[in-house]
Every structure is written in C-alpha cells, then in structure tokens.
Scaffold this motif. Structure first.
Motif, PDB file in Angstrom:
ATOM      1  N   ASN A 179     -16.652  18.903  -7.702  1.00  0.00           N
ATOM      2  CA  ASN A 179     -16.927  20.237  -8.249  1.00  0.00           C
ATOM      3  C   ASN A 179     -18.034  20.961  -7.495  1.00  0.00           C
ATOM      4  O   ASN A 179     -18.499  22.007  -7.932  1.00  0.00           O
ATOM      5  N   LEU A 180     -18.492  20.425  -6.343  1.00  0.00           N
ATOM      6  CA  LEU A 180     -19.621  21.000  -5.606  1.00  0.00           C
ATOM      7  C   LEU A 180     -19.191  21.367  -4.191  1.00  0.00           C
ATOM      8  O   LEU A 180     -18.598  20.552  -3.477  1.00  0.00           O
ATOM      9  N   PHE A 181     -19.531  22.601  -3.787  1.00  0.00           N
ATOM     10  CA  PHE A 181     -19.148  23.097  -2.468  1.00  0.00           C
ATOM     11  C   PHE A 181     -20.359  23.752  -1.801  1.00  0.00           C
ATOM     12  O   PHE A 181     -20.927  24.694  -2.362  1.00  0.00           O
ATOM     13  N   PRO A 182     -20.789  23.287  -0.627  1.00  0.00           N
ATOM     14  CA  PRO A 182     -21.944  23.891   0.048  1.00  0.00           C
ATOM     15  C   PRO A 182     -21.594  25.219   0.720  1.00  0.00           C
ATOM     16  O   PRO A 182     -20.544  25.366   1.340  1.00  0.00           O
ATOM     17  N   LEU A 183     -22.488  26.187   0.574  1.00  0.00           N
ATOM     18  CA  LEU A 183     -22.450  27.442   1.316  1.00  0.00           C
ATOM     19  C   LEU A 183     -23.828  27.587   1.944  1.00  0.00           C
ATOM     20  O   LEU A 183     -24.805  27.850   1.241  1.00  0.00           O
ATOM     21  N   THR A 184     -23.928  27.383   3.244  1.00  0.00           N
ATOM     22  CA  THR A 184     -25.249  27.267   3.860  1.00  0.00           C
ATOM     23  C   THR A 184     -25.362  28.088   5.143  1.00  0.00           C
ATOM     24  O   THR A 184     -24.366  28.579   5.688  1.00  0.00           O
ATOM     25  N   LEU A 185     -26.600  28.198   5.608  1.00  0.00           N
ATOM     26  CA  LEU A 185     -26.895  28.822   6.900  1.00  0.00           C
ATOM     27  C   LEU A 185     -27.192  27.760   7.957  1.00  0.00           C
ATOM     28  O   LEU A 185     -27.873  28.029   8.940  1.00  0.00           O
ATOM     29  N   ALA A 186     -26.695  26.573   7.767  1.00  0.00           N
ATOM     30  CA  ALA A 186     -27.025  25.450   8.639  1.00  0.00           C
ATOM     31  C   ALA A 186     -26.658  25.741  10.094  1.00  0.00           C
ATOM     32  O   ALA A 186     -25.601  26.318  10.387  1.00  0.00           O
ATOM     33  N   VAL A 187     -27.537  25.307  11.008  1.00  0.00           N
ATOM     34  CA  VAL A 187     -27.271  25.520  12.431  1.00  0.00           C
ATOM     35  C   VAL A 187     -26.056  24.731  12.905  1.00  0.00           C
ATOM     36  O   VAL A 187     -25.479  25.050  13.947  1.00  0.00           O
ATOM     37  N   GLU A 188     -25.668  23.714  12.160  1.00  0.00           N
ATOM     38  CA  GLU A 188     -24.494  22.936  12.569  1.00  0.00           C
ATOM     39  C   GLU A 188     -23.242  23.811  12.645  1.00  0.00           C
ATOM     40  O   GLU A 188     -22.411  23.642  13.535  1.00  0.00           O
ATOM     41  N   SER A 189     -23.114  24.749  11.694  1.00  0.00           N
ATOM     42  CA  SER A 189     -21.935  25.617  11.739  1.00  0.00           C
ATOM     43  C   SER A 189     -21.983  26.535  12.954  1.00  0.00           C
ATOM     44  O   SER A 189     -20.948  26.827  13.574  1.00  0.00           O
ATOM     45  N   ASP A 190     -23.181  27.002  13.333  1.00  0.00           N
ATOM     46  CA  ASP A 190     -23.319  27.809  14.553  1.00  0.00           C
ATOM     47  C   ASP A 190     -22.934  26.999  15.786  1.00  0.00           C
ATOM     48  O   ASP A 190     -22.282  27.503  16.708  1.00  0.00           O
ATOM     49  N   ALA A 191     -23.342  25.731  15.812  1.00  0.00           N
ATOM     50  CA  ALA A 191     -23.044  24.870  16.960  1.00  0.00           C
ATOM     51  C   ALA A 191     -21.537  24.666  17.117  1.00  0.00           C
ATOM     52  O   ALA A 191     -21.006  24.743  18.229  1.00  0.00           O
ATOM     53  N   ARG A 192     -20.861  24.424  16.010  1.00  0.00           N
ATOM     54  CA  ARG A 192     -19.403  24.225  16.085  1.00  0.00           C
ATOM     55  C   ARG A 192     -18.711  25.502  16.539  1.00  0.00           C
ATOM     56  O   ARG A 192     -17.774  25.452  17.343  1.00  0.00           O
ATOM     57  N   PHE A 193     -19.175  26.625  16.024  1.00  0.00           N
ATOM     58  CA  PHE A 193     -18.601  27.910  16.431  1.00  0.00           C
ATOM     59  C   PHE A 193     -18.742  28.109  17.941  1.00  0.00           C
ATOM     60  O   PHE A 193     -17.793  28.509  18.627  1.00  0.00           O
ATOM     61  N   LEU A 194     -19.937  27.838  18.475  1.00  0.00           N
ATOM     62  CA  LEU A 194     -20.172  28.052  19.907  1.00  0.00           C
ATOM     63  C   LEU A 194     -19.391  27.077  20.770  1.00  0.00           C
ATOM     64  O   LEU A 194     -18.914  27.446  21.851  1.00  0.00           O
ATOM     65  N   ALA A 195     -19.236  25.848  20.333  1.00  0.00           N
ATOM     66  CA  ALA A 195     -18.443  24.886  21.100  1.00  0.00           C
ATOM     67  C   ALA A 195     -17.016  25.399  21.260  1.00  0.00           C
ATOM     68  O   ALA A 195     -16.441  25.371  22.362  1.00  0.00           O
ATOM     69  N   ARG A 196     -16.447  25.895  20.172  1.00  0.00           N
ATOM     70  CA  ARG A 196     -15.081  26.418  20.238  1.00  0.00           C
ATOM     71  C   ARG A 196     -15.017  27.689  21.076  1.00  0.00           C
ATOM     72  O   ARG A 196     -14.070  27.906  21.828  1.00  0.00           O
TER      73      ARG A 196
END
Length: 395
Positions: A179-196
């Motif tokens: 029942n828990l879903f993270p919505l974050t500003l984590a740099v990990e999501s930026d890193a994955r975006f840039l890799a792609r």
C-alpha cells in the motif's frame, strides 16, 4: 440512491489530474471521449460513498499558519480524506517540511480541497504516532514520510491506508508494503534518465563518469553505472575528481576520449569540474547545486541537466497556480514535490488506481500497478546564463 450511483460512477474514473484543478478528457482508440472528474468531484464522490457527515476527531495538530485554525480543530462536517505527515518539529528537517507543506496546500487550494486535507506535524521519532493520529482522524490517503529513518520506522506498523512516501530506502530494490508508493526527488531517477538519454543519442561508445564521491554524487554515479550496464553496453570509465588534481584532469580525459561525460560533482567544485569537460557533451543532475550562491550560470554553459520542469519553464501555463520561484533551487524542488504529492494522492481517493499519468511541477509522473510511481524529470540546457528546455537550445 441516485447520489450513491453518481458517486460510484465518479470513483470508477479516479485518475490524477495534469493540474490540481481540472483533468482534461481522455480519448480511447475508438475516438470516444470520457469526461474525467475534477479533484473536487473525486472528494465529493468518496464522501458520498462514506455516507458523509463523518466528523473528524479533534486532535493536537500543530503548524497551522498564523491566524488560521489547525485542520483538526476546524468546524467541518467532513472527515479529512488526505493527510500530509511531515517532520516539521524536527529542527534538521523543518525547513524542508515547510516547503513541502506550502506546495501541498497550494495544490489543495487550487483544487478547492483544503477542507478535505489534514496536516500532521511531528518531531524526531514520532512518525508512527503521527500516522496513527491521521488514521484516527479518518484520512484514507497518507502523504509522507519525508525522511528515510521515518520510513524505516513506519514499516513496523500494519498497513493502514494508501501511502505516498516522499522518500525511499537507500536500497531501491527493498521490498515495500503493497500500500506504499514512493514519489521522490532522488538523484537515482535522474541518473537512470541520463543513462537512457545518452544511449538514445548514440553516445554509448565510451562515456566517462566524473565524480567527487560525496554521498549524494556517489549515489548518482552508482545509479548511472547500474542503468548503463542494464542497457547491455560496456561499463563506463569512472574518474575521481578532486580540486588538487584539476591540473592534469583535462589530459586524463583527452586520453580517454569520452563520447560523453557524466558530471557527478556538486557544490563549489562543480564549476571547476565543468571547466575541464567543455570539449565533450556533458550531463548532470540539477542537484549539482543546492543553493543559489553556489551557482554561476555562465560556468555551466552548454551543460545538459535533468531538472524539475517548474525550474526550467516557470511561466508555463500549467504552473499558473504556483507562486514566483523561490531563490533557492532546493526549496523550489521541495515545494514542487509537495504540489505534485497532492495531485498524486488524489488519484488514490477511491482505492488503488489501474493507472494514471500527469505533467507535474517535478516532471512527468505516471503510475501503474506493475511499475508503481515513476517520476521523470526534464532535460534542459544552460545557455547564455539561462536554463532552457533541451529542445529549445541552439545546436
């Protein structure tokens, strides 16, 4: 009976809105147009299904603006539907919490839904009791916690309500409650975006990760490399940056002949590192600077960054309900996170949605039962002292 049928109709279409105030129509493959309810209509529908008239239990909820009663003590005939739980009383996090709260309440105000929201502010080590307080007040969707230690503590509780967490574990693969879903500003999501992005642009030949290995930038660099390897290409070169070694850095990079450079450097060293990478396409997270005084736009000319859209295009029509940008980029990101958190939470008012997607202040946000919540930032370019959308920059 008629009101109950109408409520069921609305709840069956619970998807998050691109703006806090109104959802545009969706069309299917056959060309039919399905009108989507506003956030206010969703709130009214859920109240109808509850039976209405439920009075929120009074509690000690602090932090209301001066001259305004705390939500829990207002005279209202409705129990709160969405609770925002923040560590505002913990000195280390009070500034961040207040920024998130301001954004959240701005979105609720735009949706004419403030009276359906509850803010519970707590101190260090009090997150479990804060969540219980929100549950006892009648909230059906929770937003929080904001801090990783609080998320860890929350896992000791039995599942209580749909929860939009504003943080995540260091191990992104850690199993979370259903029942828990993270919505974050984590740099990990930026890193994955840039890799792609680098891969799609055809610069997969020989990227170099340049990092000063601070905790934040180490996470950024590690996530980029993990995503790069998932794309099925050879591991990128990793170069340690230090101010003492800047004299030989350019020669080291020239010897490697990078197809692209990931700049995983923050703070006062970011501009110094960027000066040595201007010969190659260079990418970074907007988190390379957290305070305005650390930032000199001219030093980052032609640097491509992943940033929140509100910082890239603050005057876009979809941000008209937001105030002028704060001077601090870090505060702006937290305000935007609170704004989007309200919109996301509204999509869970009738239970677990099948899917939803909207363009938020922090990026494109989508939800599916397979992926959970996914936030994607916007690619932008520093050009002549300004931050522009990548598609609007000069070649």
């Amino acid at each position: 009976m008629a009101s109950a049928i109408l409520a069921l109709f609305f709840v069956s279409f619970l998807f998050a809105a691109p703006s806090a105030a109104q959802t545009p129509p969706l069309s299917d493959d056959a060309g039919w147009i399905t009108p989507q309810p506003t956030v206010q209509e969703k709130l009214e529908a859920v109240e109808a299904l509850r039976g209405g008239g439920a009075r929120a239990r009074s509690g000690s909820v602090s932090g209301a603006p001066s001259g305004e009663q705390p939500f829990s003590s207002r005279t209202t005939s409705k129990a709160p539907l969405i609770a925002l739980v923040l560590p505002s009383k913990a000195s280390a996090y009070s500034g961040a919490a207040q920024a998130v709260k301001a954004g959240f309440m701005a979105a609720a105000e735009a949706a004419r839904a403030k009276e359906s929201c509850l803010v519970v502010e707590h101190g260090s080590g009090e997150v479990v009791s804060a969540f219980r307080q929100a549950t006892e007040a009648g909230a059906t969707v929770m937003v929080g916690p904001l801090v990783r230690d609080d998320l860890e503590a929350l896992l000791a509780m039995p599942p209580l309500a749909w929860t939009i967490a504003l943080t995540q574990f260091e191990d992104e693969g850690a199993k979370l409650p259903s029942n828990l879903f993270p919505l974050t500003l984590a740099v990990e999501s930026d890193a994955r975006f840039l890799a792609r992005e680098i891969f799609i642009e055809g610069r997969e030949g020989n990227p170099v990760v340049l990092s000063n290995e601070t905790p934040l930038m180490k996470r950024f660099a590690d996530a980029f490399i993990d995503e790069w390897l998932r794309l099925g290409v050879a591991a990128p070169e990793r170069v340690r940056f230090s101010a003492d070694g800047v004299a030989t850095l350019r020669m080291q990079l020239e010897a490697l002949s990078p197809s692209a450079v990931l700049l995983a450097v923050e703070g006062g060293e970011a501009a110094l590192a960027r000066a040595q990478t201007k010969s190659w396409p260079t990418y970074a997270s907007g988190h390379i600077y957290q305070r305005q005084e650390q930032f000199e736009a001219a030093a980052f000319d032609r640097l491509q960054v992943v940033e929140i859209p509100w910082l890239v295009t603050p005057h876009a029509a979809r941000f008209r309900a937001l105030p002028s940008l704060p001077a601090s980029p870090a505060i702006a990101r937290l305000y935007a996170l609170g704004y989007d958190a309200f919109q996301t939470a509204s999509g869970f008012l009738g239970g677990l949605p099948m899917a939803m997607a909207f363009e938020g202040a922090t990026g494109h946000i989508r939800f599916s039962r397979q992926e959970g919540l996914v936030r994607t930032g916007q690619l932008a370019v520093f050009e002549k002292g300004r931050l522009l959308p990548a598609e609007e920059s000069s070649p």
